[in-house]
Scaffold this motif. Structure first.
Motif, mmCIF file in Angstrom:
data_model
loop_
_atom_site.group_PDB
_atom_site.id
_atom_site.type_symbol
_atom_site.label_atom_id
_atom_site.label_comp_id
_atom_site.label_asym_id
_atom_site.label_seq_id
_atom_site.Cartn_x
_atom_site.Cartn_y
_atom_site.Cartn_z
ATOM 1 N N SER A 97 0.829 -1.211 0.000
ATOM 2 C CA SER A 97 0.000 0.000 0.000
ATOM 3 C C SER A 97 0.858 1.255 0.000
ATOM 4 O O SER A 97 0.521 2.260 -0.649
ATOM 5 C CB SER A 97 -0.934 -0.008 1.215
ATOM 6 O OG SER A 97 -1.815 -1.114 1.177
ATOM 7 N N ALA A 100 1.937 1.829 -3.471
ATOM 8 C CA ALA A 100 0.864 2.458 -4.243
ATOM 9 C C ALA A 100 0.775 3.943 -3.926
ATOM 10 O O ALA A 100 0.578 4.771 -4.828
ATOM 11 C CB ALA A 100 -0.465 1.761 -3.949
ATOM 12 N N VAL A 125 -5.777 0.329 -1.343
ATOM 13 C CA VAL A 125 -5.226 0.760 -2.623
ATOM 14 C C VAL A 125 -6.299 1.463 -3.447
ATOM 15 O O VAL A 125 -6.043 2.488 -4.092
ATOM 16 C CB VAL A 125 -4.630 -0.444 -3.381
ATOM 17 C CG1 VAL A 125 -4.208 -0.046 -4.788
ATOM 18 C CG2 VAL A 125 -3.429 -1.001 -2.612
ATOM 19 N N VAL A 170 -5.306 0.243 -12.314
ATOM 20 C CA VAL A 170 -4.791 -0.421 -11.116
ATOM 21 C C VAL A 170 -5.430 -1.805 -11.056
ATOM 22 O O VAL A 170 -6.653 -1.926 -10.962
ATOM 23 C CB VAL A 170 -5.131 0.369 -9.838
ATOM 24 C CG1 VAL A 170 -4.524 -0.309 -8.617
ATOM 25 C CG2 VAL A 170 -4.626 1.811 -9.954
ATOM 26 N N LEU A 199 -0.521 0.170 -12.868
ATOM 27 C CA LEU A 199 0.016 -0.212 -11.560
ATOM 28 C C LEU A 199 -0.523 -1.596 -11.233
ATOM 29 O O LEU A 199 -1.743 -1.782 -11.135
ATOM 30 C CB LEU A 199 -0.414 0.797 -10.485
ATOM 31 C CG LEU A 199 -0.233 0.370 -9.021
ATOM 32 C CD1 LEU A 199 1.224 0.118 -8.692
ATOM 33 C CD2 LEU A 199 -0.836 1.420 -8.078
ATOM 34 N N ASP A 201 -0.834 -4.502 -8.500
ATOM 35 C CA ASP A 201 -0.730 -4.781 -7.071
ATOM 36 C C ASP A 201 -0.423 -6.263 -6.887
ATOM 37 O O ASP A 201 -1.310 -7.113 -6.975
ATOM 38 C CB ASP A 201 -2.041 -4.401 -6.372
ATOM 39 C CG ASP A 201 -1.973 -4.601 -4.865
ATOM 40 O OD1 ASP A 201 -0.959 -5.143 -4.376
ATOM 41 O OD2 ASP A 201 -2.941 -4.219 -4.171
#
Length: 412
Positions: A97, A100, A125, A170, A199, A201
């Motif tokens: 996190s 992020a 996130v 994301v 992005l 995760d």
């Protein structure tokens, strides 16, 4: 005979001296630990390395802190080798996190831009994406991906929503609440073609996938080494490969601010970096004791068995299928459907986690997706089939009773 009838318990892993693998951890033996995926567990050898590093730091802070960047940079080399990425692409951050947040705070403004997330995304996130969208004067678009969606359906669901205003996608590599993979390789490739930053995760990925970024084209990738990698908590990575990495800065301004990425992340004042420095001890312990490939195979086979027996226990109780098809399953994480009335929201799932820990002596993860509650099973080398057999025999009947109470409006 069905396929599930053939699922058998793998032989427990042992230490070199013949003791159970769990003897290498300091976990409370009075608790059944079935939730490695949330917070990880640090082997004793890595705890001891970190403890000695802290003693060194506290014996002479005046020597420790001026030279900490050099030591962190050396540690990045070992972690990059484990993940099979270039050390020049990898910065260390306290958690996924936090990685992020670095991306959200550093990206160039895209006025009116949209940020795409999925309804499988990790809440913290996704909330960070909402804050970024407000700064942009834009919006977050939440994409629904059906729980059982295969690769094609999941890919189409995301990319069909990526319009001209999309400023960032994301997407999870492995989802937290639903224990499934997303087709990040295909999403990343198409997003690159359209010029949309991505992005990924990968909070749960380090330790589960041998080379998680091979074949993956994304601007940013974040992952926690302190989950399945068993590193001390607060040891995570931010991998950045595109030109946008030059925009990334630590959340704490430090004297390294003028250095290039990722060097400027190596020193952030008086933060305790001993978790980073002890990470190789955890990675080396698993490799030296069993080998990571053997560990991953064991975790997968044990997860298959755990889902089978716990799912069968719930199915016998409710008459509904217990194991859940998540479309793109992943090693060491499995979903089992809970009886109706349990964990239908995130807050209810958290409350159920706490009640099971308090009243049944089991550390387990409960999640909610699309109004239904699930038990998220996770495995590691210190777990054995007996852990999940215990849950099936002793905890499933209790959860069934709690479900009947909840369904009929009784107090819990």
């Amino acid at each position: 005979m069905t396929t599930t009838d053939l699922i058998t318990a793998p032989r427990p892993l042992l230490l070199a001296d013949g003791r159970p693998a769990a003897a290498a951890w300091s976990l409370d033996p009075q608790v059944r630990h079935l939730n490695h995926g949330s917070f990880g567990a640090v082997p004793i050898v890595a705890q001891e390395v970190q403890d000695e590093l802290r003693r060194e730091m506290d014996r002479n802070p005046g020597v420790w802190f001026p030279h900490i960047a050099t030591r962190v940079a050396a540690t990045r080399i070992a972690i990059a080798e484990f993940l099979q990425v270039a050390v020049t692409d990898l910065a260390l951050v306290p958690n996924a996190s936090g990685g992020a947040s670095v991306v959200y705070s550093s990206l160039p403004a895209r006025p009116g831009g949209e940020i795409l997330v999925t309804d499988h995304g990790y809440g913290a996130v996704s909330m960070g994406a909402e804050r970024l969208a407000r700064r942009w004067g834009g919006a977050v678009r939440t994409v629904h991906v059906p729980l059982g969606a295969g690769e094609d359906e999941a890919y189409d669901a995301v990319m069909d929503q990526a319009g001209d205003r999309a400023g960032l996608i994301v997407v999870d590599h492995i989802t937290s609440a639903t224990a499934r993979r997303m087709p990040v390789e295909r999403i990343g490739a198409e997003a690159r073609r359209r010029g949309i930053p991505v992005l990924v995760d990968g909070a749960h990925v380090p330790g589960l996938l041998e080379a998680p970024l091979h074949g993956l084209d994304c601007d940013f990738w974040i992952g926690n080494i302190h989950k399945f990698g068993c590193a001390p908590r607060g040891s995570s990575v931010l991998v950045a490969r595109s030109a946008l990495r030059d925009e990334l800065y630590p959340l704490i301004d430090s004297w390294g601010a003028k250095m290039p990425f990722p060097d400027r992340f190596d020193s952030q004042g008086t933060l305790d970096a001993t978790g980073y420095l002890a990470t190789p001890a955890a990675l080396d312990f698993v490799e030296g004791t069993w080998g990571w490939r053997t560990a991953r195979t064991y975790m997968r086979e044990l997860a298959d068995y755990a889902q089978h027996i716990v799912g069968a226990a719930f199915a016998e109780l409710t008459g509904q299928d217990g194991p859940v098809d998540v479309g793109m399953p992943v090693d060491a994480l499995r979903l089992v459907r809970l009886p109706d009335g349990l964990a239908t929201t995130r807050l209810e799932a958290d409350a159920l986690r706490d009640r099971v820990a308090r009243e049944l002596g089991v550390a387990a993860a409960f999640t909610s997706f699309d109004g239904a509650g699930y038990l998220r099973l996770s495995t590691h080398v210190y777990n054995t089939a007996a852990d999940y057999e215990y849950f099936a025999e002793h905890c499933v009947p209790v959860l069934g009773e709690w479900s009947r109470t909840a369904t009929h409006g009784g107090k819990r």
